[in-house]
Design a protein around this motif. Structure first.
Motif, mmCIF file in Angstrom:
data_model
loop_
_atom_site.group_PDB
_atom_site.id
_atom_site.type_symbol
_atom_site.label_atom_id
_atom_site.label_comp_id
_atom_site.label_asym_id
_atom_site.label_seq_id
_atom_site.Cartn_x
_atom_site.Cartn_y
_atom_site.Cartn_z
ATOM 1 N N ILE A 32 -21.919 -2.513 -29.439
ATOM 2 C CA ILE A 32 -21.934 -1.051 -29.394
ATOM 3 C C ILE A 32 -23.124 -0.595 -28.548
ATOM 4 O O ILE A 32 -24.242 -1.071 -28.748
ATOM 5 N N LEU A 33 -22.860 0.320 -27.608
ATOM 6 C CA LEU A 33 -23.940 0.898 -26.810
ATOM 7 C C LEU A 33 -24.038 2.385 -27.120
ATOM 8 O O LEU A 33 -23.042 3.100 -27.055
ATOM 9 N N VAL A 34 -25.252 2.825 -27.463
ATOM 10 C CA VAL A 34 -25.479 4.232 -27.781
ATOM 11 C C VAL A 34 -26.384 4.833 -26.720
ATOM 12 O O VAL A 34 -27.428 4.258 -26.391
ATOM 13 N N LEU A 35 -25.979 5.988 -26.164
ATOM 14 C CA LEU A 35 -26.796 6.653 -25.151
ATOM 15 C C LEU A 35 -27.141 8.052 -25.646
ATOM 16 O O LEU A 35 -26.241 8.847 -25.948
ATOM 17 N N ASP A 36 -28.435 8.334 -25.736
ATOM 18 C CA ASP A 36 -28.889 9.633 -26.232
ATOM 19 C C ASP A 36 -29.132 10.557 -25.043
ATOM 20 O O ASP A 36 -30.078 10.359 -24.288
ATOM 21 N N GLU A 37 -28.263 11.550 -24.879
ATOM 22 C CA GLU A 37 -28.387 12.514 -23.764
ATOM 23 C C GLU A 37 -28.676 11.804 -22.449
ATOM 24 O O GLU A 37 -29.673 12.107 -21.784
ATOM 25 N N PRO A 38 -27.795 10.874 -22.046
ATOM 26 C CA PRO A 38 -28.126 10.037 -20.881
ATOM 27 C C PRO A 38 -28.256 10.820 -19.586
ATOM 28 O O PRO A 38 -28.942 10.381 -18.672
ATOM 29 N N GLY A 90 -29.087 17.520 -35.099
ATOM 30 C CA GLY A 90 -29.247 16.274 -35.844
ATOM 31 C C GLY A 90 -28.718 15.048 -35.117
ATOM 32 O O GLY A 90 -28.682 13.954 -35.674
ATOM 33 N N LYS A 91 -28.353 15.210 -33.833
ATOM 34 C CA LYS A 91 -27.771 14.099 -33.074
ATOM 35 C C LYS A 91 -28.756 12.938 -32.926
ATOM 36 O O LYS A 91 -28.405 11.790 -33.178
ATOM 37 N N SER A 92 -29.976 13.259 -32.524
ATOM 38 C CA SER A 92 -30.962 12.189 -32.324
ATOM 39 C C SER A 92 -31.291 11.498 -33.641
ATOM 40 O O SER A 92 -31.438 10.273 -33.686
ATOM 41 N N THR A 93 -31.403 12.288 -34.684
ATOM 42 C CA THR A 93 -31.672 11.700 -35.998
ATOM 43 C C THR A 93 -30.574 10.705 -36.359
ATOM 44 O O THR A 93 -30.851 9.580 -36.789
ATOM 45 N N LEU A 94 -29.337 11.112 -36.140
ATOM 46 C CA LEU A 94 -28.202 10.243 -36.466
ATOM 47 C C LEU A 94 -28.268 8.937 -35.682
ATOM 48 O O LEU A 94 -28.176 7.850 -36.252
ATOM 49 N N ILE A 95 -28.482 9.025 -34.370
ATOM 50 C CA ILE A 95 -28.454 7.771 -33.621
ATOM 51 C C ILE A 95 -29.732 6.969 -33.825
ATOM 52 O O ILE A 95 -29.698 5.755 -33.759
ATOM 53 N N ASN A 96 -30.832 7.635 -34.137
ATOM 54 C CA ASN A 96 -32.032 6.862 -34.463
ATOM 55 C C ASN A 96 -31.865 6.095 -35.772
ATOM 56 O O ASN A 96 -32.426 5.008 -35.935
ATOM 57 N N ARG A 104 -34.999 5.583 -16.494
ATOM 58 C CA ARG A 104 -33.724 5.666 -17.222
ATOM 59 C C ARG A 104 -32.877 4.432 -16.960
ATOM 60 O O ARG A 104 -32.220 3.912 -17.855
ATOM 61 N N ARG A 105 -32.852 3.984 -15.717
ATOM 62 C CA ARG A 105 -32.103 2.767 -15.395
ATOM 63 C C ARG A 105 -32.622 1.598 -16.225
ATOM 64 O O ARG A 105 -31.848 0.801 -16.756
ATOM 65 N N LEU A 106 -33.960 1.529 -16.321
ATOM 66 C CA LEU A 106 -34.557 0.433 -17.088
ATOM 67 C C LEU A 106 -34.208 0.549 -18.577
ATOM 68 O O LEU A 106 -33.938 -0.457 -19.248
ATOM 69 N N LEU A 107 -34.206 1.776 -19.101
ATOM 70 C CA LEU A 107 -33.858 1.969 -20.515
ATOM 71 C C LEU A 107 -32.423 1.524 -20.787
ATOM 72 O O LEU A 107 -32.136 0.938 -21.838
ATOM 73 N N LEU A 108 -31.523 1.792 -19.822
ATOM 74 C CA LEU A 108 -30.143 1.314 -19.998
ATOM 75 C C LEU A 108 -30.126 -0.214 -19.998
ATOM 76 O O LEU A 108 -29.490 -0.838 -20.860
ATOM 77 N N GLY A 109 -30.839 -0.800 -19.061
ATOM 78 C CA GLY A 109 -30.904 -2.261 -19.004
ATOM 79 C C GLY A 109 -31.436 -2.860 -20.300
ATOM 80 O O GLY A 109 -30.884 -3.834 -20.825
ATOM 81 N N LYS A 110 -32.504 -2.260 -20.831
ATOM 82 C CA LYS A 110 -33.097 -2.770 -22.078
ATOM 83 C C LYS A 110 -32.092 -2.723 -23.225
ATOM 84 O O LYS A 110 -32.079 -3.596 -24.085
ATOM 85 N N ALA A 111 -31.260 -1.684 -23.239
ATOM 86 C CA ALA A 111 -30.283 -1.544 -24.333
ATOM 87 C C ALA A 111 -29.232 -2.646 -24.288
ATOM 88 O O ALA A 111 -28.535 -2.868 -25.274
ATOM 89 N N LEU A 112 -29.129 -3.332 -23.139
ATOM 90 C CA LEU A 112 -28.036 -4.293 -22.954
ATOM 91 C C LEU A 112 -28.463 -5.758 -23.021
ATOM 92 O O LEU A 112 -27.614 -6.641 -22.952
ATOM 93 N N VAL A 113 -29.765 -6.031 -23.180
ATOM 94 C CA VAL A 113 -30.231 -7.426 -23.062
ATOM 95 C C VAL A 113 -29.599 -8.356 -24.088
ATOM 96 O O VAL A 113 -29.393 -9.536 -23.817
ATOM 97 N N HIS A 114 -29.296 -7.846 -25.275
ATOM 98 C CA HIS A 114 -28.757 -8.731 -26.324
ATOM 99 C C HIS A 114 -27.235 -8.649 -26.392
ATOM 100 O O HIS A 114 -26.634 -9.110 -27.346
ATOM 101 N N PRO A 131 -32.587 5.273 -25.393
ATOM 102 C CA PRO A 131 -33.194 6.487 -25.947
ATOM 103 C C PRO A 131 -33.440 7.537 -24.862
ATOM 104 O O PRO A 131 -33.234 7.282 -23.683
ATOM 105 N N GLN A 132 -33.899 8.687 -25.311
ATOM 106 C CA GLN A 132 -34.193 9.768 -24.373
ATOM 107 C C GLN A 132 -35.568 9.652 -23.754
ATOM 108 O O GLN A 132 -35.762 10.001 -22.610
ATOM 109 N N GLU A 133 -36.518 9.218 -24.565
ATOM 110 C CA GLU A 133 -37.919 9.275 -24.130
ATOM 111 C C GLU A 133 -38.145 8.326 -22.970
ATOM 112 O O GLU A 133 -37.713 7.191 -22.989
#
Ligand code: ADP
Ligand code: ADP
Length: 230
Positions: free
Chosen positions: A159-165, A47-53, A145-155, A88-90
């Motif tokens: 809090i930063l959440v990483l799903d199975e980074p 249920g980890k992904s469900t929780l962070i989603n 993956r690098r880009l996904l991390l960057g996208k998570a930080l633009v704003h 996210p993971q995807e």
């Protein structure tokens, strides 16, 4: 103060094609303190992904309360969403986006004014500055993956959440991720990550919650938890 407060959180996915409903989260109570690196640990399907989603506002909860940086998701959805960034993971992304374009779109979604956008700083931080204008379809899994991390930080979230980074990630990228996580945490960002590797959680996290079958079964400071498991 708490970065995240979760009370009685439930999520049931409706079964399709005659399958039964799936109770993915069965009443989670969890607080995550500001400034910590917090690990959500558990086997596949826990249920980890469900929780962070749900935290990310990508999945709608069935019941319970979620407060992000003090903002109740139901009362202040915009402020709670603005407080959190999720990697996210995807890895699937629009093949015609470039890293620069993807960050720009993301910044637009979060209403970051042009003058405050740090596109090249972020690309440099995640090691994609030399790929700023390459199409996503030409980017390797690691670069995505690098880009996904960057996208998570633009704003610039609290809090930063990483799903199975680090799932399926090579050593160089793993080191880049952990360096950035540590540095962002040193600057005051609260970090939440999911993993199914105990060693990784042990190495990185101040506190750990173990989730199994949609319930928190243990939650403790890492050093205590290791003692309890041994
Ligand atoms: P984890 O991230 O810990 O592997 P998930 O949150 O992905 O766990 O899944 C928890 C449970 O909910 C699993 O049984 C999974 O199959 C189910 N599940 C997750 N997403 C959906 C969905 N969109 N529809 C139906 N069931 C789902
Ligand atoms: P995880 O590594 O988190 O377990 P999964 O492979 O279980 O990821 O899930 C990948 C995606 O598929 C997620 O977006 C999840 O919500 C969705 N999903 C998982 N299980 C189901 C399911 N039984 N029915 C529909 N979607 C699902």
């Amino acid at each position: 103060n708490n970065a995240i407060e979760i009370e009685g959180l439930r999520k049931t996915y409706a079964g399709s094609n005659g399958e039964p409903d799936k109770e993915a989260l069965k009443g989670i109570d969890l607080t995550i303190p500001q400034g910590s690196i917090f690990g959500l640990l558990g086997p596949n399907g826990a249920g980890k992904s469900t929780l962070i989603n749900i935290l990310a506002g990508l999945v709608v909860k069935t019941d319970g309360a979620v407060r992000i940086w003090g903002f109740d998701q139901d009362v202040n959805p915009r402020q709670s969403r603005a407080s959190i960034g999720v990697m996210p993971q995807e890895l699937n992304m629009d093949p015609f986006f470039t890293p620069r374009g993807a960050l720009d779109v993301q910044a637009g979604l979060y209403g970051v004014p042009r003058a405050q956008r740090r596109t090249m700083d972020i690309l440099r931080m995640v090691g994609l500055d030399d790929k700023a204008d390459a199409y996503a379809r030409s980017l390797s899994g690691g670069m995505r993956r690098r880009l996904l991390l960057g996208k998570a930080l633009v704003h610039n979230p609290h809090i930063l959440v990483l799903d199975e980074p680090t799932a399926g990630v090579d050593i160089e990228l793993r080191q880049m991720l952990w360096q950035n996580v540590r540095r962002l945490n040193d600057q005051g960002m609260t970090i939440i990550l999911t993993t199914h590797y105990l060693e990784e959680a042990q190495e990185m996290c101040d506190e750990i919650a173990i989730i199994n079958h949609g319930e928190v079964v243990i939650r403790d400071e890492t050093q205590n938890l290791i003692r309890r498991i041994d």
